[in-house]
Motif scaffolding. Structure first.
Motif, PDB file in Angstrom:
ATOM      1  N   LEU A 407       0.852  -1.259  -0.115  1.00  0.00           N
ATOM      2  CA  LEU A 407      -0.141  -0.133   0.207  1.00  0.00           C
ATOM      3  C   LEU A 407       0.739   1.249  -0.003  1.00  0.00           C
ATOM      4  CD1 LEU A 407      -2.629  -1.371   2.553  1.00  0.00           C
ATOM      5  CD2 LEU A 407      -3.006  -0.665   0.134  1.00  0.00           C
ATOM      6  N   THR A 408       2.071   1.249   0.766  1.00  0.00           N
ATOM      7  CA  THR A 408       2.739   2.365   0.907  1.00  0.00           C
ATOM      8  C   THR A 408       3.386   2.568  -0.407  1.00  0.00           C
ATOM      9  OG1 THR A 408       3.268   1.794   3.206  1.00  0.00           O
ATOM     10  CG2 THR A 408       4.970   3.310   1.891  1.00  0.00           C
ATOM     11  N   LEU A 409       4.008   1.371  -1.098  1.00  0.00           N
ATOM     12  CA  LEU A 409       4.539   1.593  -2.532  1.00  0.00           C
ATOM     13  C   LEU A 409       3.547   2.199  -3.273  1.00  0.00           C
ATOM     14  CD1 LEU A 409       6.428  -1.866  -2.622  1.00  0.00           C
ATOM     15  CD2 LEU A 409       7.518   0.409  -2.508  1.00  0.00           C
ATOM     16  N   SER A 410       2.195   2.000  -3.351  1.00  0.00           N
ATOM     17  CA  SER A 410       1.344   2.423  -4.209  1.00  0.00           C
ATOM     18  C   SER A 410       0.781   3.842  -4.064  1.00  0.00           C
ATOM     19  CB  SER A 410       0.026   1.577  -4.673  1.00  0.00           C
ATOM     20  OG  SER A 410       0.520   0.237  -5.079  1.00  0.00           O
ATOM     21  N   GLY A 411       1.528   4.481  -2.778  1.00  0.00           N
ATOM     22  CA  GLY A 411       1.165   5.774  -2.496  1.00  0.00           C
ATOM     23  C   GLY A 411      -0.143   6.065  -1.664  1.00  0.00           C
ATOM     24  N   LEU A 412      -0.477   4.834  -1.185  1.00  0.00           N
ATOM     25  CA  LEU A 412      -1.533   4.807  -0.148  1.00  0.00           C
ATOM     26  C   LEU A 412      -1.417   4.863   1.276  1.00  0.00           C
ATOM     27  CD1 LEU A 412      -3.663   2.040  -2.584  1.00  0.00           C
ATOM     28  CD2 LEU A 412      -4.102   4.520  -2.261  1.00  0.00           C
ATOM     29  N   GLN A 413      -2.196   5.644   1.988  1.00  0.00           N
ATOM     30  CA  GLN A 413      -2.117   5.575   3.181  1.00  0.00           C
ATOM     31  C   GLN A 413      -3.125   4.716   3.954  1.00  0.00           C
ATOM     32  OE1 GLN A 413      -2.895   9.818   4.106  1.00  0.00           O
ATOM     33  NE2 GLN A 413      -0.764  10.423   3.862  1.00  0.00           N
ATOM     34  N   SER A 414      -2.830   3.938   4.826  1.00  0.00           N
ATOM     35  CA  SER A 414      -3.748   2.773   5.273  1.00  0.00           C
ATOM     36  C   SER A 414      -4.038   3.011   6.715  1.00  0.00           C
ATOM     37  CB  SER A 414      -3.045   1.453   4.805  1.00  0.00           C
ATOM     38  OG  SER A 414      -1.880   1.271   5.466  1.00  0.00           O
ATOM     39  N   LYS A 415      -5.114   2.368   6.956  1.00  0.00           N
ATOM     40  CA  LYS A 415      -5.714   1.831   8.293  1.00  0.00           C
ATOM     41  C   LYS A 415      -5.938   0.305   8.248  1.00  0.00           C
ATOM     42  CE  LYS A 415      -8.644   2.345  12.295  1.00  0.00           C
ATOM     43  NZ  LYS A 415      -9.827   3.242  12.684  1.00  0.00           N
ATOM     44  N   ILE A 416      -5.543  -0.630   8.862  1.00  0.00           N
ATOM     45  CA  ILE A 416      -5.599  -1.898   9.198  1.00  0.00           C
ATOM     46  C   ILE A 416      -6.127  -2.281  10.439  1.00  0.00           C
ATOM     47  CG2 ILE A 416      -4.934  -4.240   8.618  1.00  0.00           C
ATOM     48  CD1 ILE A 416      -2.953  -3.162   6.721  1.00  0.00           C
ATOM     49  N   ILE A 417      -7.240  -3.364  10.522  1.00  0.00           N
ATOM     50  CA  ILE A 417      -7.691  -3.702  11.710  1.00  0.00           C
ATOM     51  C   ILE A 417      -7.920  -5.126  11.386  1.00  0.00           C
ATOM     52  CG2 ILE A 417      -9.047  -1.528  12.656  1.00  0.00           C
ATOM     53  CD1 ILE A 417     -11.679  -3.153  11.460  1.00  0.00           C
ATOM     54  N   GLN A 418      -7.668  -5.972  12.635  1.00  0.00           N
ATOM     55  CA  GLN A 418      -7.965  -7.234  12.512  1.00  0.00           C
ATOM     56  C   GLN A 418      -9.444  -7.446  13.087  1.00  0.00           C
ATOM     57  OE1 GLN A 418      -3.537  -7.982  13.921  1.00  0.00           O
ATOM     58  NE2 GLN A 418      -4.675  -9.437  14.936  1.00  0.00           N
ATOM     59  N   ALA A 419     -10.027  -8.547  12.335  1.00  0.00           N
ATOM     60  CA  ALA A 419     -11.310  -9.016  12.508  1.00  0.00           C
ATOM     61  C   ALA A 419     -11.684 -10.553  12.278  1.00  0.00           C
ATOM     62  CB  ALA A 419     -12.360  -8.086  12.196  1.00  0.00           C
ATOM     63  N   GLU A 420     -12.576 -10.903  12.760  1.00  0.00           N
ATOM     64  CA  GLU A 420     -13.135 -12.541  12.273  1.00  0.00           C
ATOM     65  C   GLU A 420     -13.936 -12.198  11.100  1.00  0.00           C
ATOM     66  OE1 GLU A 420     -14.793 -14.320  15.660  1.00  0.00           O
ATOM     67  OE2 GLU A 420     -12.866 -14.593  16.625  1.00  0.00           O
ATOM     68  N   LEU A 421     -13.825 -12.759  10.001  1.00  0.00           N
ATOM     69  CA  LEU A 421     -14.624 -12.660   8.682  1.00  0.00           C
ATOM     70  C   LEU A 421     -15.678 -13.703   8.609  1.00  0.00           C
ATOM     71  CD1 LEU A 421     -11.470 -12.440   6.078  1.00  0.00           C
ATOM     72  CD2 LEU A 421     -12.994 -10.399   7.286  1.00  0.00           C
ATOM     73  N   ARG A 422     -15.536 -14.990   9.370  1.00  0.00           N
ATOM     74  CA  ARG A 422     -16.464 -15.882   9.241  1.00  0.00           C
ATOM     75  C   ARG A 422     -16.030 -17.102  10.224  1.00  0.00           C
ATOM     76  NH1 ARG A 422     -16.105 -18.018   3.136  1.00  0.00           N
ATOM     77  NH2 ARG A 422     -15.066 -16.260   2.721  1.00  0.00           N
ATOM     78  N   THR A 423     -16.933 -18.224  10.190  1.00  0.00           N
ATOM     79  CA  THR A 423     -16.465 -19.325  10.587  1.00  0.00           C
ATOM     80  C   THR A 423     -16.252 -20.333   9.573  1.00  0.00           C
ATOM     81  OG1 THR A 423     -18.647 -20.007  11.251  1.00  0.00           O
ATOM     82  CG2 THR A 423     -17.403 -18.709  12.964  1.00  0.00           C
ATOM     83  N   GLU A 424     -15.307 -21.374   9.862  1.00  0.00           N
ATOM     84  CA  GLU A 424     -15.134 -22.207   8.889  1.00  0.00           C
ATOM     85  C   GLU A 424     -14.550 -23.564   9.732  1.00  0.00           C
ATOM     86  OE1 GLU A 424     -14.313 -22.225   4.381  1.00  0.00           O
ATOM     87  OE2 GLU A 424     -12.570 -21.361   5.631  1.00  0.00           O
ATOM     88  N   ALA A 425     -15.219 -24.638   9.427  1.00  0.00           N
ATOM     89  CA  ALA A 425     -15.006 -25.904  10.190  1.00  0.00           C
ATOM     90  C   ALA A 425     -14.809 -25.775  11.701  1.00  0.00           C
ATOM     91  CB  ALA A 425     -13.563 -26.478   9.815  1.00  0.00           C
ATOM     92  N   GLY A 426     -15.834 -24.806  12.027  1.00  0.00           N
ATOM     93  CA  GLY A 426     -16.055 -24.477  13.389  1.00  0.00           C
ATOM     94  C   GLY A 426     -15.081 -23.700  14.030  1.00  0.00           C
ATOM     95  N   ALA A 427     -14.219 -23.186  13.221  1.00  0.00           N
ATOM     96  CA  ALA A 427     -13.315 -22.083  13.860  1.00  0.00           C
ATOM     97  C   ALA A 427     -13.533 -20.926  13.173  1.00  0.00           C
ATOM     98  CB  ALA A 427     -11.862 -22.580  13.600  1.00  0.00           C
ATOM     99  N   ALA A 428     -12.992 -19.711  13.824  1.00  0.00           N
ATOM    100  CA  ALA A 428     -12.969 -18.398  13.176  1.00  0.00           C
ATOM    101  C   ALA A 428     -12.044 -18.276  12.171  1.00  0.00           C
ATOM    102  CB  ALA A 428     -12.979 -17.402  14.462  1.00  0.00           C
ATOM    103  N   VAL A 429     -12.308 -17.588  11.071  1.00  0.00           N
ATOM    104  CA  VAL A 429     -11.186 -17.001  10.250  1.00  0.00           C
ATOM    105  C   VAL A 429     -10.973 -15.641  10.470  1.00  0.00           C
ATOM    106  CG1 VAL A 429     -10.707 -16.788   7.870  1.00  0.00           C
ATOM    107  CG2 VAL A 429     -12.432 -18.683   8.406  1.00  0.00           C
TER     108      VAL A 429
END
Length: 436
Positions: A407-429
């Motif tokens: 993102l930095t190389l492409s000239g973009l300023q970023s904010k990133i957060i961690q989150a659970e997207l879904r569950t799969e095979a009974g576990a959070a992704v």
């Protein structure tokens, strides 16, 4: 020779309905619809014509009409197990799960030996968080119909989610015994062996599949994900199309069972940034799928465009009635062809099919206008020793540091957060939600 009386007589209503059902089975839907129309013009309350015209409407994607017709047929003839089972299918496609469960149970009450109703009931019991009851329903379907391929497949998926992987593998083996070239069972069995650490067995299944179908994109991609050999920089167009066209109609109900959160997380990121809901932006839904992000970003959009590789997905996105344009295209190529065209680009769980993000992130940056915004999700490769890796399920996960660097190389300023997207095979992704 003069035609005989028997060759010129008109069909009875019952014969006409039977003929329409035959046309329907042969996928001659337009012709079948015309026969049903004529029958119902003559006899508006003909139960079989109403019912199977409803089934046809469902097959053609007219679910509201399907529901009305099938309910009318059951009001006239309320003791048909098959008809209640069909009603359940339509309700299920409407995500009216509790009513669908009731329909399947009514079918079973009328005919306890109705294996399909037991199997379909199992699907919904699993979807509503009742795994013990779902397992019992699948096993009943198998007891009633020992060659019920769908019940074995669904039972295997359930058992895999419960971490009973060896039992799941046995179910997939049974499917392959019944239908040796069953593609989904081959894939699931290979994945089960990989999960058990039996990579050699998984590779053998996929290699045998490729001997029969050398160009099969599913087998090629899964062989790479299981073995780590010849891992592509991104999933092929053929893999994407084959995967998503095959389950476009059930995509949203499957994601609902997986507690899918990516579109909502994107919406929350936009709210956090303070984007106004004033219909003032040109917006791209990149990898729009069935349009789950569409309703979330529509309030921001003066013009909302969706792009996807799957025709099946785009057809369902069109039904959302929120897009001004929908285009079938490969994402990176599309972005490169639309320089500085968008104020906002969103992408939910699309870049997970890219390993190397260099090209697509540069293309995203290039398609943004000055002060434009992109919000997208990725699956998180928690061990940051790699930039990305192809996971067993066929999607890529990415290291946070790798994404920030690009993102930095492409000239973009970023904010990133961690989150659970879904569950799969009974576990959070674990996932990353990125705003740049």
């Amino acid at each position: 020779m003069e035609p005989s009386e028997s060759s010129t007589r008109e069909l009875t209503l019952e014969e006409a309905v039977s003929f329409a059902i035959l046309l329907q089975k042969n996928e001659q839907f337009v012709e079948a619809q015309e026969v049903y129309r004529r029958v119902l013009e003559t006899a508006p309350d003909h139960p079989r014509a109403l019912h199977y015209a409803g089934v046809l409407a469902h097959q053609q994607g007219r679910n509201g009409e399907a529901l009305a017709l099938i309910e009318r047929s059951l009001a006239l003839v309320p003791d048909q197990a098959d008809w209640y089972s069909n009603l359940g299918v339509v309700l299920q496609s409407h995500a009216r799960l509790e009513r669908a469960i009731d329909s399947y149970r009514r079918a079973i009450a009328i005919d306890p030996s109705h294996a399909n109703a037991h199997n379909n009931l199992g699907v919904l019991l699993r979807a509503t968080g009742q795994p013990v009851e779902a397992e019992a329903a699948y096993r009943t379907a198998i007891r009633l119909s020992p060659e019920h391929i769908d019940a074995y497949t669904n039972l295997g998926i359930l058992l895999n989610g419960l971490k009973r992987t060896e039992e799941a593998a046995a179910c997939y083996c049974r499917v392959i015994t019944l239908r040796p070239k069953h593609r989904e069972a081959r894939k699931l069995l290979a994945l089960a062996h990989c999960t058990l650490g039996e990579v050699g067995k998984a590779a053998k299944i996929l290699e045998e599949w490729l001997e029969e179908e050398p160009e099969n994109p599913i087998a090629q991609h899964m062989l790479a994900s299981c073995t780590g050999r010849d891992v592509p920089d991104r999933a092929s167009n053929a893999f994407i199309e084959a995967t998503f066209d095959s389950f476009a109609s059930s995509f949203e109900s499957k994601l609902e069972r997986l507690s899918y959160r990516a579109p909502a997380l994107i919406g929350a990121m936009l709210e956090d940034f303070g984007v106004e809901r004033s219909h003032h932006l040109d917006v791209l839904d990149a990898g729009c799928g069935t349009g789950l992000c569409g309703a979330i970003v529509a309030p921001f959009a003066r013009r909302l465009v969706g792009v996807d590789l799957s025709e099946g997905m785009l057809a369902h996105a069109k039904d959302k009635n929120v897009y001004h344009a929908l285009t079938k295209a490969e994402l990176t190529e599309y972005l490169r062809d639309h320089s500085e065209a968008f104020d906002l680009i969103v992408s939910a769980d699309t870049l997970v099919y890219f390993g190397d993000l260099t090209g697509v992130i540069a293309a995203l940056a290039g398609a943004l206008r000055p002060n434009g915004l992109v919000v997208f999700t990725l699956e998180h490769a928690v061990a940051d020793s790699v930039d990305y890796r192809l996971e067993l399920h066929g999607r890529y996960s990415h290291a946070r540091a790798y994404v920030e660097r690009l993102l930095t190389l492409s000239g973009l300023q970023s904010k990133i957060i961690q989150a659970e997207l879904r569950t799969e095979a009974g576990a959070a992704v674990p996932g990353l939600v990125i705003r740049a």
